[in-house]
Design an enzyme around this catalytic site. Structure first.
Site, PDB file in Angstrom:
ATOM      1  NE  ARG A  58      -1.940  -2.153   2.714  1.00 32.78           N
ATOM      2  CZ  ARG A  58      -2.047  -3.419   2.337  1.00 32.78           C
ATOM      3  NH1 ARG A  58      -3.017  -3.798   1.568  1.00 32.78           N
ATOM      4  NH2 ARG A  58      -1.181  -4.327   2.745  1.00 32.78           N
ATOM      5  CB  THR A  59       3.448   2.624   2.244  1.00 32.13           C
ATOM      6  OG1 THR A  59       2.709   2.247   3.404  1.00 32.13           O
ATOM      7  CG2 THR A  59       4.088   3.974   2.482  1.00 32.13           C
ATOM      8  CE  LYS A  87      26.438  -3.762  -8.568  1.00 34.60           C
ATOM      9  NZ  LYS A  87      26.710  -2.712  -9.570  1.00 34.60           N
ATOM     10  NE  ARG A 108       7.405   0.912   4.650  1.00 35.79           N
ATOM     11  CZ  ARG A 108       6.187   0.369   4.663  1.00 35.79           C
ATOM     12  NH1 ARG A 108       6.020  -0.904   4.359  1.00 35.79           N
ATOM     13  NH2 ARG A 108       5.130   1.088   4.999  1.00 35.79           N
ATOM     14  CG  HIS A 136       3.942   4.354   8.362  1.00 32.18           C
ATOM     15  ND1 HIS A 136       3.993   5.222   7.292  1.00 32.18           N
ATOM     16  CD2 HIS A 136       3.525   3.173   7.857  1.00 32.18           C
ATOM     17  CE1 HIS A 136       3.624   4.569   6.195  1.00 32.18           C
ATOM     18  NE2 HIS A 136       3.332   3.327   6.507  1.00 32.18           N
TER      19      HIS A 136
END
Ligand code: NCD
Length: 313
Positions: A58-59, A87, A108, A136
Site C-alpha cells: 500500500r504505502t 553490492k 522506508r 510512519h
C-alpha cells in the site's frame, strides 16, 4: 494559513500541529474534487524517488498512484536487492545518488533514525514511509483524515488501538497525531506488547488514555477500533511471537456487541486479526483508508512541491 509543508521533510508526525494537519485535510478535500486535467498540474514535471528497504504494498503503490494522479513521475526500487545496496553501497551514497534524479525522496527503512539521517544528508525533502518501529507519519495523516471523513470529528471519540503496540510504528504516529485533539484512547494489547513508555511520556499531559488486555470488556464504549498486525519480523525471539500471535480476532459477533456505528480500521496488511466476514459490514473502513491514503499523499506531495497549492486548486 501559510503552507506548512512546502519543501519540508516529513520525518515525524510530532512536528505537525492540529492546524497544520487540517491544512493538509483541506487541500486533500479540494484535490479530490478537482478534474483530471487540473489535478495533473500539481506535480507536472516533478519526479518522486521511492526507496524501499522493507516490503510494502500500500504505502509504495499509494505514493506512486498519488504522484501519477497529480501529473508527476516516479522512480526507485521496491527492494534493496534491486539496487547497489546489494553490492554494499551505504545509505548515504544511495540517498546522495537518488537526490540528483528526483525532487523528493520517500524512504522506508528497517532502522529507527534512518529517515532522520537521510534527511540530514539530502537537500531534497525526505518523506518517512516507515522507520523501524519508530514512526510512519503519512499513515497517521491518512488515518486521521479517514476518521474525520467518517465521523466528522476526532474530539470526544472513544478510540481503541489494538494489537502490537510495542513494535507497530503506525501506533506511535497515530498516538502522537491524536494528541492534537481530545479523544479518549484505549490501548489494548497483551502485557508483552504494551506501548513503549516513551510514547505515553510524550502525550500523557495532553490526552486521556488507559491500558487494557481484554477488548470485550470495553467494546461497548468504542467509536473506533484501530487494529494492528503483530509485527512478527520485529520480535527478537520467535518463541515470543508464537505466544502472542492471534491474541485479538475481530469478528462479526464481537462487533455486534458494540456500537452500531463503531468503525474498524487497520493500516493493513492483516494476517488474521480481522475476519474476512467483517469486510461486508458497514463498520469496516480499512479499504476506505486505502482510498484516502492516495488522496492524502497526493495532497502532501502537492503541498511539498508548491509554495501555495491553493493557487492551483
Ligand atoms: C504498516 C507498516 O508498514 O508499518 N503497513 C502500512 O504501511 N500500511 C503496518 C504493518 O506492516 O503491519
Amino acid at each position: 494559513m501559510k503552507n506548512p509543508f512546502y519543501n519540508r521533510d516529513i520525518i515525524t508526525i510530532k512536528e505537525f500541529n492540529r492546524s497544520e494537519l487540517e491544512y493538509l485535510f483541506s487541500v486533500a478535500d479540494k484535490i479530490e474534487k478537482l478534474d483530471y486535467e487540473r489535478k495533473k498540474e500539481l506535480a507536472k514535471g516533478r519526479i518522486l524517488g521511492l526507496l524501499f528497504f522493507e516490503p510494502s504494498t500500500r504505502t509504495r503503490l499509494s505514493f506512486e498512484a498519488a504522484m501519477l494522479s497529480i501529473g508527476g513521475n516516479v522512480l526507485g526500487f521496491a527492494h534493496p536487492s534491486m539496487s547497489s545496496v546489494e553490492k554494499g553501497e551505504n545509505l548515504a551514497d544511495t540517498v546522495k545518488t537518488v537526490e540528483s534524479y528526483v525532487d523528493a525522496i520517500v524512504l522506508r527503512h528497517p532502522m529507527e533514525g534512518a529517515n532522520r539521517f537521510a534527511a540530514e544528508i539530502a537537500s531534497k525533502p525526505v518523506i518517512n514511509a516507515g522507520s523501524g518501529t519508530e514512526e510512519h507519519p503519512t499513515q497517521a495523516m491518512l488515518d486521521l483524515y479517514t476518521i474525520m471523513k467518517v465521523k466528522g470529528r476526532i474530539n470526544g471519540l472513544n478510540i481503541a488501538i489494538v494489537g502490537d503496540l510495542k513494535y507497530g510504528r503506525t501506533v506511535y504516529s497515530l498516538i502522537y497525531a491524536l494528541s492534537n485533539y481530545s479523544p479518549r484512547i484505549f490501548l489494548v494489547s497483551p502485557p508483552q506488547l504494551k506501548v513503549r513508555s516513551e510514547a505515553l511520556f510524550n502525550i500523557s499531559d495532553k490526552i486521556k488514555f488507559s491500558e487494557h488486555e481484554d477488548l470485550k470488556e470495553i467494546i461497548k464504549n468504542l467509536d473506533v477500533i484501530y487494529v494492528t498486525r503483530i509485527q512478527r519480523e520485529r520480535f527478537p525471539d520467535p518463541h515470543e511471537y508464537e505466544r502472542v500471535k492471534g491474541s485479538y480476532v475481530i469478528d462479526v459477533d464481537l462487533l455486534k456487541s458494540g456500537k452500531e456505528d463503531c468503525m474498524v480500521m487497520h493500516p493493513l496488511p492483516r494476517v488474521g486479526e480481522i475476519k474476512p466476514e467483517v469486510d461486508k459490514m458497514p463498520n469496516a473502513k480499512y479499504f476506505l483508508q486505502i482510498y484516502y491514503g492516495k488522496v492524502i499523499r497526493g495532497a502532501l506531495l502537492a503541498s511539498i512541491f508548491n509554495p501555495d497549492p491553493y493557487d492551483l486548486l
